[in-house]
Design a protein around this motif. Structure first.
Motif, PDB file in Angstrom:
ATOM      1  N   UNK A 277      43.613  38.428  35.569  1.00 40.56           N
ATOM      2  CA  UNK A 277      42.536  37.436  35.621  1.00 40.56           C
ATOM      3  C   UNK A 277      41.165  38.102  35.634  1.00 40.56           C
ATOM      4  N   UNK A 278      41.047  39.219  36.346  1.00 40.39           N
ATOM      5  CA  UNK A 278      39.765  39.907  36.470  1.00 40.39           C
ATOM      6  C   UNK A 278      39.675  41.154  35.584  1.00 40.39           C
ATOM      7  N   UNK A 279      40.654  41.356  34.712  1.00 42.74           N
ATOM      8  CA  UNK A 279      40.619  42.504  33.801  1.00 42.74           C
ATOM      9  C   UNK A 279      40.583  43.830  34.519  1.00 42.74           C
ATOM     10  N   UNK A 280      41.336  43.952  35.607  1.00 49.36           N
ATOM     11  CA  UNK A 280      41.287  45.160  36.426  1.00 49.36           C
ATOM     12  C   UNK A 280      42.317  46.176  35.938  1.00 49.36           C
ATOM     13  N   UNK A 281      41.854  47.389  35.712  1.00 50.12           N
ATOM     14  CA  UNK A 281      42.749  48.533  35.487  1.00 50.12           C
ATOM     15  C   UNK A 281      42.019  49.740  36.029  1.00 50.12           C
ATOM     16  N   UNK A 282      42.670  50.515  36.850  1.00 47.74           N
ATOM     17  CA  UNK A 282      41.978  51.563  37.589  1.00 47.74           C
ATOM     18  C   UNK A 282      41.502  52.703  36.696  1.00 47.74           C
ATOM     19  N   UNK A 283      40.243  53.068  36.862  1.00 48.02           N
ATOM     20  CA  UNK A 283      39.690  54.327  36.371  1.00 48.02           C
ATOM     21  C   UNK A 283      39.048  55.017  37.566  1.00 48.02           C
ATOM     22  N   UNK A 305      26.535  37.842  35.148  1.00 47.50           N
ATOM     23  CA  UNK A 305      26.216  37.264  36.449  1.00 47.50           C
ATOM     24  C   UNK A 305      25.725  38.366  37.380  1.00 47.50           C
ATOM     25  N   UNK A 306      24.727  38.086  38.210  1.00 46.22           N
ATOM     26  CA  UNK A 306      24.242  39.109  39.151  1.00 46.22           C
ATOM     27  C   UNK A 306      25.103  39.238  40.400  1.00 46.22           C
ATOM     28  N   UNK A 307      26.141  38.397  40.538  1.00 46.24           N
ATOM     29  CA  UNK A 307      26.872  38.317  41.799  1.00 46.24           C
ATOM     30  C   UNK A 307      28.247  38.972  41.683  1.00 46.24           C
ATOM     31  N   UNK A 308      28.509  39.951  42.545  1.00 50.41           N
ATOM     32  CA  UNK A 308      29.811  40.599  42.614  1.00 50.41           C
ATOM     33  C   UNK A 308      30.714  39.864  43.593  1.00 50.41           C
ATOM     34  N   UNK A 309      32.003  39.875  43.301  1.00 46.50           N
ATOM     35  CA  UNK A 309      32.986  39.250  44.189  1.00 46.50           C
ATOM     36  C   UNK A 309      33.598  40.313  45.099  1.00 46.50           C
ATOM     37  N   UNK A 310      33.529  40.088  46.395  1.00 47.05           N
ATOM     38  CA  UNK A 310      34.118  41.040  47.342  1.00 47.05           C
ATOM     39  C   UNK A 310      35.609  41.185  47.107  1.00 47.05           C
ATOM     40  N   UNK A 311      36.266  40.104  46.684  1.00 48.21           N
ATOM     41  CA  UNK A 311      37.713  40.163  46.461  1.00 48.21           C
ATOM     42  C   UNK A 311      38.061  41.127  45.335  1.00 48.21           C
ATOM     43  N   UNK A 312      37.202  41.231  44.312  1.00 45.94           N
ATOM     44  CA  UNK A 312      37.443  42.166  43.213  1.00 45.94           C
ATOM     45  C   UNK A 312      37.287  43.598  43.705  1.00 45.94           C
ATOM     46  N   UNK A 313      36.227  43.864  44.481  1.00 51.66           N
ATOM     47  CA  UNK A 313      36.064  45.197  45.072  1.00 51.66           C
ATOM     48  C   UNK A 313      37.276  45.559  45.923  1.00 51.66           C
ATOM     49  N   UNK A 314      37.788  44.590  46.682  1.00 51.75           N
ATOM     50  CA  UNK A 314      38.946  44.855  47.538  1.00 51.75           C
ATOM     51  C   UNK A 314      40.171  45.214  46.710  1.00 51.75           C
ATOM     52  N   UNK A 315      40.366  44.518  45.586  1.00 48.06           N
ATOM     53  CA  UNK A 315      41.503  44.842  44.723  1.00 48.06           C
ATOM     54  C   UNK A 315      41.362  46.235  44.125  1.00 48.06           C
ATOM     55  N   UNK A 316      40.148  46.582  43.697  1.00 44.56           N
ATOM     56  CA  UNK A 316      39.915  47.918  43.147  1.00 44.56           C
ATOM     57  C   UNK A 316      40.179  49.000  44.185  1.00 44.56           C
ATOM     58  N   UNK A 317      39.688  48.783  45.411  1.00 43.43           N
ATOM     59  CA  UNK A 317      39.891  49.764  46.474  1.00 43.43           C
ATOM     60  C   UNK A 317      41.371  49.916  46.817  1.00 43.43           C
ATOM     61  N   UNK A 318      42.074  48.794  46.899  1.00 47.73           N
ATOM     62  CA  UNK A 318      43.499  48.856  47.231  1.00 47.73           C
ATOM     63  C   UNK A 318      44.266  49.597  46.146  1.00 47.73           C
TER      64      UNK A 318
END
Length: 392
Positions: A277-283, A305-318
């Motif tokens: 959904x968020x196009x996440x793949x780790x680099x 959009x100027x607004x980041x989602x904390x949930x996306x940062x959390x997924x990247x960190x995890x």
């Protein structure tokens, strides 16, 4: 109505609008052929996609054919710049880790078929080598692929260093804090006065409204916004490779059309749908200071959009903590941004010719560092020598 100028207007052979990697690549290509080059950049220093990225020169991920050839040629240009401009460059390549058997199957299919057929310098690591890698830190993964041709630079230092090198070694004139308002028949109207140029090359990133707006409107480009973090491992180790996971096989054209990638997509859609959904793949890219740049996510729109989602940062960190095997402390957060694919084409870049003496070069994917240097060479050769542009 044509802009007015005087005989005292400054003159240059080639004017380039934009001092990101595409603008610098074109400046280098023209200047090394002996032409006078002037680069106009609206900000006081480059602030766009070219300093916000991972610094990856990713050869392994490019689809076979023209894009892979451009990446290979860009790699050689980067190595030349590293020698001449003193750039910090990692040459150990990339490591792609398989978190599941499905990710491993895509990587194995790639190395066994496409890599051999199309000349990619990539191979699966033997199990013993994976177990021993970095003192066993990555042994839990199902498999790993080494992309031996991949390079990495630290973008926020590399871009300023390239600017200094082009000034010093090739006499390129940079005009920072100078907005180009209009181009008309070789006359460039800027906030610092009028200039004349034999040819103008516009490399304006994802600015689709200031210059060449009618030509850009016809292809209807979009913008991709990425959430990025700079992190420090609680227990650091001397990582000398860029790191990816098998999720990247769904994002990069070298892998994404393989049958095994379709099966992986279906598995992720069932098991981890939020990543799709968020196009996440780790680099993950190590910096010279020993910390890491991690990301990325993908959000496509007409405007970022100027607004980041904390949930996306959390997924990247995890995802990063699981892959790297350690807790991470966040040092910086920012948005990456780049021109994305258009609604009329899947081409990764466009070369527009709205007039005989004006060329626009725009990326529609996040691989400017990987192919930009060679693309600048190909565009210069096309304009000066009539050479064909790459077909993608």
């Amino acid at each position: 109505m044509p802009m007015t100028t005087t005989q005292t207007s400054p003159h240059t052979d080639v004017a380039i609008v934009g001092a990101g990697i595409l603008g610098l690549a074109h400046a280098y290509a023209f200047a090394r052929r002996g032409l006078r080059v002037t680069v106009f950049e609206r900000s006081g220093t480059p602030l766009g996609a070219s300093i916000r990225n991972f610094g990856m020169v990713l050869v392994t991920g490019q689809p076979p054919g023209a894009m892979h050839a451009l990446a290979l040629a860009s790699r050689e240009i980067w190595l030349g710049w590293a020698r001449e401009a003193g750039l910090h460059t990692r040459r150990s390549g990339s490591l792609m880790f398989a978190r599941s058997p499905a990710e491993a199957r895509v990587m194995e299919a790639f190395t066994e078929t496409r890599a051999r057929e199309s000349g990619y310098d990539a191979a699966m690591l033997p199990r013993a080598a994976l177990n021993d890698l970095y003192d066993g830190r990555f042994r839990k993964h199902h498999a790993a692929m080494h992309g031996r041709a991949d390079l990495q630079v630290f973008s926020r230092e590399a871009i300023p260093a390239l600017i200094s090198y082009l000034r010093r070694a090739h006499g390129v004139d940079f005009r920072f804090g100078t907005l180009v308002r209009k181009i008309d028949d070789g006359v460039i109207d800027t906030t610092a006065g009028a200039w004349r140029a034999e040819h103008v090359v516009v490399c304006a990133g994802h600015d689709y409204l200031s210059l060449l707006a009618p030509a850009l409107a016809a292809i209807d480009p979009r913008v991709c916004r990425l959430q990025m973090l700079r992190v420090r491992l609680a227990k650091p180790f001397a990582l000398d490779h860029s790191v990816l996971t098998g999720l990247s096989c769904l994002h990069y054209g070298a892998f994404s059309d393989l049958p095994e990638a379709a099966a992986l997509h279906d598995e992720i859609a069932t098991r981890e749908p939020a990543l799709l959904e968020h196009g996440i793949h780790l680099l993950a890219s190590p910096t010279p200071a020993g910390d890491l740049i991690i990301g990325d996510s993908h959000d496509y729109a007409e405007d970022p959009s100027p607004f980041n989602a904390a949930s996306v940062d959390d997924m990247l960190l995890a995802l990063a903590q699981d892959t790297l095997g350690g807790e991470l402390e966040v040092i910086e957060r920012w948005q990456g941004v780049y021109g994305a694919r258009t609604r009329t084409s899947d081409a990764p870049f466009s070369v527009l010719r709205p007039a005989a003496n004006i060329t626009g070069v725009f990326m529609h994917s996040g691989v400017g560092m990987s192919i930009g240097p060679a693309l600048g060479e190909r565009v210069a050769a096309h304009l000066l020598d009539g050479a064909a542009l790459p077909k993608v």
